[in-house]
Design a protein around this motif. Structure first.
Motif, PDB file in Angstrom:
ATOM      1  N   TRP A  75       0.743  -1.169  -0.102  1.00  0.00           N
ATOM      2  CA  TRP A  75       0.043   0.040  -0.021  1.00  0.00           C
ATOM      3  C   TRP A  75       0.845   1.276   0.193  1.00  0.00           C
ATOM      4  CZ3 TRP A  75      -5.280   0.311  -0.384  1.00  0.00           C
ATOM      5  CH2 TRP A  75      -5.970  -0.844  -0.217  1.00  0.00           C
ATOM      6  N   TYR A  76       0.384   2.376  -0.794  1.00  0.00           N
ATOM      7  CA  TYR A  76       1.009   3.405  -0.778  1.00  0.00           C
ATOM      8  C   TYR A  76       0.229   4.761  -0.585  1.00  0.00           C
ATOM      9  CZ  TYR A  76       4.959   0.785  -2.905  1.00  0.00           C
ATOM     10  OH  TYR A  76       5.940  -0.263  -3.366  1.00  0.00           O
ATOM     11  N   PHE A 130       2.964  -0.148   4.025  1.00  0.00           N
ATOM     12  CA  PHE A 130       3.303  -1.334   4.318  1.00  0.00           C
ATOM     13  C   PHE A 130       3.172  -2.336   3.183  1.00  0.00           C
ATOM     14  CE2 PHE A 130      -0.588  -0.394   7.136  1.00  0.00           C
ATOM     15  CZ  PHE A 130      -1.564  -0.801   5.991  1.00  0.00           C
ATOM     16  N   GLN A 131       3.545  -3.529   3.577  1.00  0.00           N
ATOM     17  CA  GLN A 131       3.571  -4.698   2.442  1.00  0.00           C
ATOM     18  C   GLN A 131       2.860  -5.993   3.257  1.00  0.00           C
ATOM     19  OE1 GLN A 131       6.972  -7.001   1.046  1.00  0.00           O
ATOM     20  NE2 GLN A 131       6.609  -5.982  -0.892  1.00  0.00           N
ATOM     21  N   TYR A 132       2.132  -6.716   2.669  1.00  0.00           N
ATOM     22  CA  TYR A 132       1.606  -7.909   3.089  1.00  0.00           C
ATOM     23  C   TYR A 132       1.914  -9.229   2.351  1.00  0.00           C
ATOM     24  CZ  TYR A 132      -0.867  -5.766   7.126  1.00  0.00           C
ATOM     25  OH  TYR A 132      -1.366  -5.189   8.233  1.00  0.00           O
ATOM     26  N   TYR A 133       2.312 -10.103   3.018  1.00  0.00           N
ATOM     27  CA  TYR A 133       2.102 -11.384   2.228  1.00  0.00           C
ATOM     28  C   TYR A 133       2.184 -12.537   3.445  1.00  0.00           C
ATOM     29  CZ  TYR A 133       7.323 -11.837   3.042  1.00  0.00           C
ATOM     30  OH  TYR A 133       8.517 -11.806   3.239  1.00  0.00           O
ATOM     31  N   GLN A 143       6.643  -5.568   5.870  1.00  0.00           N
ATOM     32  CA  GLN A 143       7.474  -4.401   6.060  1.00  0.00           C
ATOM     33  C   GLN A 143       6.708  -3.181   6.284  1.00  0.00           C
ATOM     34  OE1 GLN A 143      10.555  -3.616   2.944  1.00  0.00           O
ATOM     35  NE2 GLN A 143      10.263  -5.558   2.177  1.00  0.00           N
ATOM     36  N   ARG A 144       7.083  -2.060   6.869  1.00  0.00           N
ATOM     37  CA  ARG A 144       6.417  -1.138   7.143  1.00  0.00           C
ATOM     38  C   ARG A 144       7.256   0.216   6.824  1.00  0.00           C
ATOM     39  NH1 ARG A 144       1.419  -0.482  10.121  1.00  0.00           N
ATOM     40  NH2 ARG A 144       0.984   1.805  10.679  1.00  0.00           N
ATOM     41  N   SER A 181      -3.417   0.674   9.498  1.00  0.00           N
ATOM     42  CA  SER A 181      -3.249  -0.660   9.944  1.00  0.00           C
ATOM     43  C   SER A 181      -3.870  -1.381   8.581  1.00  0.00           C
ATOM     44  CB  SER A 181      -3.917  -0.993  11.063  1.00  0.00           C
ATOM     45  OG  SER A 181      -5.420  -1.205  10.966  1.00  0.00           O
ATOM     46  N   GLY A 182      -3.572  -2.774   8.547  1.00  0.00           N
ATOM     47  CA  GLY A 182      -4.008  -3.439   7.242  1.00  0.00           C
ATOM     48  C   GLY A 182      -4.153  -4.947   7.842  1.00  0.00           C
ATOM     49  N   HIS A 183      -4.509  -5.366   6.764  1.00  0.00           N
ATOM     50  CA  HIS A 183      -5.202  -6.974   6.939  1.00  0.00           C
ATOM     51  C   HIS A 183      -4.982  -7.903   5.407  1.00  0.00           C
ATOM     52  CE1 HIS A 183      -6.714 -10.323   8.817  1.00  0.00           C
ATOM     53  NE2 HIS A 183      -7.520 -10.608   7.807  1.00  0.00           N
ATOM     54  N   GLN A 184      -4.443  -8.928   5.485  1.00  0.00           N
ATOM     55  CA  GLN A 184      -4.595  -9.777   4.044  1.00  0.00           C
ATOM     56  C   GLN A 184      -5.241 -10.941   4.224  1.00  0.00           C
ATOM     57  OE1 GLN A 184      -0.781 -11.428   2.493  1.00  0.00           O
ATOM     58  NE2 GLN A 184      -1.632 -10.959   0.500  1.00  0.00           N
ATOM     59  N   PHE A 185      -6.131 -11.289   3.525  1.00  0.00           N
ATOM     60  CA  PHE A 185      -6.999 -12.364   3.838  1.00  0.00           C
ATOM     61  C   PHE A 185      -6.596 -13.579   2.902  1.00  0.00           C
ATOM     62  CE2 PHE A 185     -10.358 -10.110   5.620  1.00  0.00           C
ATOM     63  CZ  PHE A 185     -10.172  -8.864   5.179  1.00  0.00           C
ATOM     64  N   PRO A 186      -7.082 -14.846   3.079  1.00  0.00           N
ATOM     65  CA  PRO A 186      -6.455 -15.974   2.753  1.00  0.00           C
ATOM     66  C   PRO A 186      -6.486 -15.817   1.070  1.00  0.00           C
ATOM     67  CG  PRO A 186      -7.817 -16.550   4.563  1.00  0.00           C
ATOM     68  CD  PRO A 186      -7.852 -15.171   3.994  1.00  0.00           C
TER      69      PRO A 186
END
Lengths: 111, 115
Positions: free
Chosen positions: B34-35, B47-50, B56-57, B65-70
């Motif tokens: 996200w940017y 930040f980055q999600y995997y 990373q933030r 804040s964030g979230h990543q789903f399955p």
């Protein structure tokens, strides 16, 4: 400090002319350098990606150069078109880290 | 392939409110970044999600804040909105296991205006 600077901040050229945009960076450790084109209100679109060992890469009328020794890159646009009007962003990737974006150069191509 | 999609396209909130932005990555991509892009500026990494975790933030406060789903889609939440949060929020997806310098594909962004 890891930074990416771009010049000029903005540029106006006539359709059919060539132009060159500049990028200087202090990012380390260096992984690769990318140029993106961003139309107003849209997401950036990748033009070129260059690693340390590459010093030039072309994508149609766009040609990017990289001098890893001086930490400089340029993006040359040949025979500009009205659709080239956009912001051009230089992005440097660090090993194991994320990307550092430059502020962009705003290019306007006039008929 | 629809590429990276984001919703909503535009959003208007008032100071102090909370907002949730959504992103669906390009098919085959497992990583979402996200940017925040203020008007006339380059994007700033949030930040980055995997693997459903923040990896990373960037230099953003905990209000972000964030979230990543399955299914690899992701949400960006911003609490206690400030006027300075007004910006274009970009989502980018990539394939973390792709060889070489992996490509990031950006969505069209969500334009957030805080009044």
């Amino acid at each position: 400090k890891n930074q990416v600077e771009q010049s000029p901040q903005s540029l106006i050229i006539l359709e059919g002319k060539n132009c060159t945009l500049q990028c200087n960076y202090t990012v380390s450790p260096f992984s690769n350098l990318r140029w993106y084109k961003q139309d107003t209100g849209r997401g950036p679109v990748s033009l070129t990606i260059m690693t340390f060992s590459e010093n030039t890469k072309s994508n149609g009328r766009y040609t990017a150069t990289l001098d890893a020794d001086t930490k400089q890159s340029s993006l040359h646009i040949t025979a500009s078109q009205l659709s080239d009007s956009a912001s051009y962003i230089c992005v440097v990737s660090r090993y194991g880290q994320n990307f550092v974006f430059g502020p962009g150069t705003r290019l306007s191509v006039l008929p | 392939d629809a590429g990276v999609t984001q919703s909503p396209t535009h959003l208007i909130k008032t100071r102090g409110q909370q907002v949730t932005l959504r992103c669906s990555p390009k098919s085959g991509h497992d990583t979402v970044s996200w940017y925040q892009q203020a008007l006339g500026q380059g994007p700033q990494f949030i930040f980055q999600y995997y693997e459903e975790e923040e990896r990373q933030r960037g230099n953003f406060p905990d209000r972000f804040s964030g979230h990543q789903f399955p299914n690899y889609s992701s949400e960006l939440n911003v609490n206690a909105l400030l006027l300075g949060d007004s910006a274009l929020y970009l989502c980018a997806s990539s394939d973390r296991l792709a060889g070489g310098p992996y490509e990031q594909f950006f969505g069209p962004g969500t334009r957030l205006t805080v009044l």
